[in-house]
Design a protein around this motif. Structure first.
Motif, PDB file in Angstrom:
ATOM      1  N   VAL A 147      36.322  49.932  43.248  1.00 12.77           N
ATOM      2  CA  VAL A 147      36.410  48.601  42.656  1.00 12.77           C
ATOM      3  C   VAL A 147      35.020  47.981  42.654  1.00 12.77           C
ATOM      4  O   VAL A 147      34.299  48.054  43.660  1.00 12.77           O
ATOM      5  CB  VAL A 147      37.387  47.709  43.466  1.00 12.77           C
ATOM      6  N   HIS A 148      34.653  47.360  41.535  1.00 11.52           N
ATOM      7  CA  HIS A 148      33.368  46.661  41.470  1.00 11.52           C
ATOM      8  C   HIS A 148      33.467  45.395  42.310  1.00 11.52           C
ATOM      9  O   HIS A 148      34.339  44.552  42.091  1.00 11.52           O
ATOM     10  CB  HIS A 148      33.018  46.313  40.021  1.00 11.52           C
ATOM     11  N   LYS A 149      32.567  45.239  43.259  1.00 10.43           N
ATOM     12  CA  LYS A 149      32.670  44.147  44.223  1.00 10.43           C
ATOM     13  C   LYS A 149      32.581  42.766  43.584  1.00 10.43           C
ATOM     14  O   LYS A 149      33.174  41.804  44.089  1.00 10.43           O
ATOM     15  CB  LYS A 149      31.573  44.290  45.293  1.00 10.43           C
ATOM     16  N   ASN A 150      31.826  42.640  42.502  1.00 14.39           N
ATOM     17  CA  ASN A 150      31.635  41.341  41.869  1.00 14.39           C
ATOM     18  C   ASN A 150      32.465  41.159  40.604  1.00 14.39           C
ATOM     19  O   ASN A 150      32.448  40.091  39.997  1.00 14.39           O
ATOM     20  CB  ASN A 150      30.154  41.137  41.534  1.00 14.39           C
ATOM     21  N   GLN A 151      33.191  42.200  40.210  1.00 16.33           N
ATOM     22  CA  GLN A 151      34.085  42.144  39.050  1.00 16.33           C
ATOM     23  C   GLN A 151      35.344  42.917  39.430  1.00 16.33           C
ATOM     24  O   GLN A 151      35.503  44.082  39.081  1.00 16.33           O
ATOM     25  CB  GLN A 151      33.423  42.763  37.819  1.00 16.33           C
ATOM     26  N   ALA A 163      38.703  40.149  47.640  1.00 15.26           N
ATOM     27  CA  ALA A 163      38.104  38.839  47.360  1.00 15.26           C
ATOM     28  C   ALA A 163      37.193  38.375  48.483  1.00 15.26           C
ATOM     29  O   ALA A 163      36.187  37.706  48.243  1.00 15.26           O
ATOM     30  CB  ALA A 163      39.214  37.809  47.124  1.00 15.26           C
ATOM     31  N   PHE A 164      37.539  38.729  49.720  1.00 17.72           N
ATOM     32  CA  PHE A 164      36.738  38.338  50.876  1.00 17.72           C
ATOM     33  C   PHE A 164      36.001  39.543  51.477  1.00 17.72           C
ATOM     34  O   PHE A 164      35.647  39.529  52.647  1.00 17.72           O
ATOM     35  CB  PHE A 164      37.628  37.672  51.925  1.00 17.72           C
ATOM     36  N   GLY A 165      35.795  40.543  50.651  1.00 15.04           N
ATOM     37  CA  GLY A 165      35.228  41.796  51.140  1.00 15.04           C
ATOM     38  C   GLY A 165      33.869  41.668  51.781  1.00 15.04           C
ATOM     39  O   GLY A 165      33.592  42.294  52.807  1.00 15.04           O
ATOM     40  N   GLY A 171      26.611  56.939  47.533  1.00  9.83           N
ATOM     41  CA  GLY A 171      26.023  57.480  46.321  1.00  9.83           C
ATOM     42  C   GLY A 171      26.200  56.657  45.062  1.00  9.83           C
ATOM     43  O   GLY A 171      25.789  57.079  43.988  1.00  9.83           O
ATOM     44  N   ASP A 172      26.807  55.467  45.134  1.00 14.20           N
ATOM     45  CA  ASP A 172      27.001  54.665  43.931  1.00 14.20           C
ATOM     46  C   ASP A 172      26.375  53.288  44.043  1.00 14.20           C
ATOM     47  O   ASP A 172      26.751  52.365  43.328  1.00 14.20           O
ATOM     48  CB  ASP A 172      28.493  54.525  43.620  1.00 14.20           C
ATOM     49  N   GLY A 173      25.444  53.115  44.938  1.00 13.54           N
ATOM     50  CA  GLY A 173      24.795  51.835  45.077  1.00 13.54           C
ATOM     51  C   GLY A 173      25.675  50.827  45.788  1.00 13.54           C
ATOM     52  O   GLY A 173      26.731  51.148  46.319  1.00 13.54           O
ATOM     53  N   ALA A 174      25.231  49.574  45.758  1.00  7.82           N
ATOM     54  CA  ALA A 174      25.906  48.539  46.539  1.00  7.82           C
ATOM     55  C   ALA A 174      26.994  47.807  45.760  1.00  7.82           C
ATOM     56  O   ALA A 174      27.696  46.975  46.330  1.00  7.82           O
ATOM     57  CB  ALA A 174      24.873  47.519  47.028  1.00  7.82           C
ATOM     58  N   ASP A 175      27.144  48.100  44.461  1.00 10.39           N
ATOM     59  CA  ASP A 175      28.068  47.314  43.637  1.00 10.39           C
ATOM     60  C   ASP A 175      29.519  47.753  43.749  1.00 10.39           C
ATOM     61  O   ASP A 175      30.420  46.996  43.397  1.00 10.39           O
ATOM     62  CB  ASP A 175      27.647  47.379  42.167  1.00 10.39           C
ATOM     63  N   TRP A 176      29.759  48.974  44.223  1.00 10.44           N
ATOM     64  CA  TRP A 176      31.109  49.517  44.239  1.00 10.44           C
ATOM     65  C   TRP A 176      31.636  49.597  45.667  1.00 10.44           C
ATOM     66  O   TRP A 176      30.896  49.870  46.597  1.00 10.44           O
ATOM     67  CB  TRP A 176      31.145  50.899  43.597  1.00 10.44           C
ATOM     68  N   GLY A 177      32.938  49.348  45.810  1.00  6.10           N
ATOM     69  CA  GLY A 177      33.548  49.384  47.124  1.00  6.10           C
ATOM     70  C   GLY A 177      34.921  50.017  47.097  1.00  6.10           C
ATOM     71  O   GLY A 177      35.524  50.219  46.030  1.00  6.10           O
ATOM     72  N   THR A 178      35.417  50.328  48.274  1.00  4.75           N
ATOM     73  CA  THR A 178      36.770  50.851  48.450  1.00  4.75           C
ATOM     74  C   THR A 178      37.608  49.790  49.145  1.00  4.75           C
ATOM     75  O   THR A 178      37.260  49.342  50.240  1.00  4.75           O
ATOM     76  CB  THR A 178      36.761  52.137  49.299  1.00  4.75           C
ATOM     77  N   VAL A 179      38.689  49.372  48.515  1.00  6.65           N
ATOM     78  CA  VAL A 179      39.580  48.382  49.110  1.00  6.65           C
ATOM     79  C   VAL A 179      40.437  49.080  50.164  1.00  6.65           C
ATOM     80  O   VAL A 179      41.112  50.053  49.863  1.00  6.65           O
ATOM     81  CB  VAL A 179      40.485  47.742  48.041  1.00  6.65           C
TER      82      VAL A 179
END
Length: 364
Positions: A8-12, A49-51, A64-72
């Motif tokens: 999931v994109h952290k900012n979108q 939302a509060f990640g 490996g995908d930079g700081a924009d992507w995260g795992t919920v």
């Protein structure tokens, strides 16, 4: 076989992608767990939302995908498929906190008959309650015939029970009326169920017109109001606001309407497109509820065994009510495309409140 991950994109938060990552050999002491199925609820949207603020992205950092992507992080069940830990056998079934992925690599420490802790270095600063994995064979919460309901309701119920306990621990801040937003969300109505077991407390659910009949059918709210009817309540009523929606405009309306608002408790972010700050509000400061803090307090005061016993007893009552009244009907999403669609539905608040979304990325 590679691990499938839903990122999931952290900012979108509406932007997702699926990727496959080759499985690396296990280090000594590690285990690989197949994540058989996990629940997706508004609780997980709150994690996203509060990640950053609450460090939920830190449990399973994306490599490996930079700081924009995260795992919920999600709650559910997994099975050990490979083990480099002598105390954790292959085929052992576990309940715990997983990534939205087909597999997870963990490092068992403090292995006990009931379960163990993931000792990965990056998780050491994070709340211990999220790092614990329960062996289903010794778990007092576990029943093989209710796995879906456990994944969907158990982590939410733990938060709800602790909110109820926190309120009682503080004598409801001198109020006897409690307002719960996003009243159709599972964490909200589980909280309402806990509160409704107490005498002398009025629990009012705030919800959309579409979800009002469902909330009324639960029997846990003394009154159910649509959001546009908020101002019909007496502004002089001493009350507590328990906010599961995170809707900034609604929060302001509550604070401006109630002259005797005694406490404002922020729990979730179900209205993810309407989140906002809580500065310059009249009345008490909106305070984030952090379930692990109340759990730690009670564990210190009562001991872990007593805390667990009380929570299990309450859970059994809630589960029986949920089953007998059909509050939750599990729906299953299998595979990456179905998982993305399920996530989008939950994020958008487009789910029937009776539907509980279960997801698997682990294949058939």
């Amino acid at each position: 076989m590679p691990t499938t991950e839903l990122l999931v994109h952290k900012n979108q938060l509406a932007t997702t992608r699926v990727r496959e990552v080759p499985d690396a050999p296990l280090a000594p002491g590690q285990v690989r767990v197949r994540v058989d199925r996990f629940a997706l609820t508004a609780n997980n949207i709150t994690y996203a939302a509060f990640g950053d603020a609450m460090h939920y992205w830190d449990f399973y950092p994306v490599q490996g995908d930079g700081a924009d992507w995260g795992t919920v992080p999600v709650w559910g069940f997994g099975t050990v498929v490979e083990s480099g830990c002598a105390d954790v056998p292959v085929d052992e079934r576990l309940y715990g906190y997983w990534p939205m992925a087909s597999h997870a690599v963990l490092t068992p420490t403090r292995v006990m008959p009931a379960g163990w802790t993931d000792g990965a270095a990056h998780r050491a600063p994070l709340p211990a309650v999220y790092n614990q994995y329960e062996r289903t064979g010794a778990d007092p919460f576990y029943r093989a015939d209710t796995e879906d309901l456990q994944a969907l309701l158990r982590p939410l119920f733990a938060t709800s029970w602790l909110i109820d306990d926190f309120m009682a621990d503080n004598d409801f801040f001198g109020a006897r009326t409690l307002l719960l937003s996003s009243a159709s969300s599972k964490t909200a109505y589980a909280t309402a169920w806990c509160l409704s077991q107490r005498a002398g407390i009025e629990v009012i659910g705030l919800t959309s017109a579409a979800n009002a009949p469902f909330c009324q059918s639960l029997g846990s709210y003394h009154r159910v109001l649509t959001y546009d009817a908020l101002e019909s309540l007496d502004p002089a009523t001493p009350c507590v606001y328990i906010d599961f929606a995170g809707n900034a405009a609604l929060r302001r309306r509550v604070h401006e309407h109630f002259q005797a608002l005694r406490y404002s408790c922020s729990v979730g972010g179900a209205h993810v497109t309407e989140l906002g700050g809580a500065k310059d509000l009249p009345g008490p400061r909106a305070t984030l509820f952090f379930a692990p803090a109340q759990s730690k307090k009670r564990s210190t005061e009562w001991g872990r065994a007593v805390l667990a016993e009380r929570m299990v007893g309450a859970w059994q009552g809630f589960l029986a009510a949920a089953q007998s009244h059909g509050w939750v009907q599990p729906a299953h999403a299998q595979g990456p495309a179905a998982a993305q669609a399920a996530y989008a539905q939950v994020l958008g608040g487009r789910m029937d409140p009776r539907v509980g979304q279960m997801v698997s990325l682990a294949g058939d």
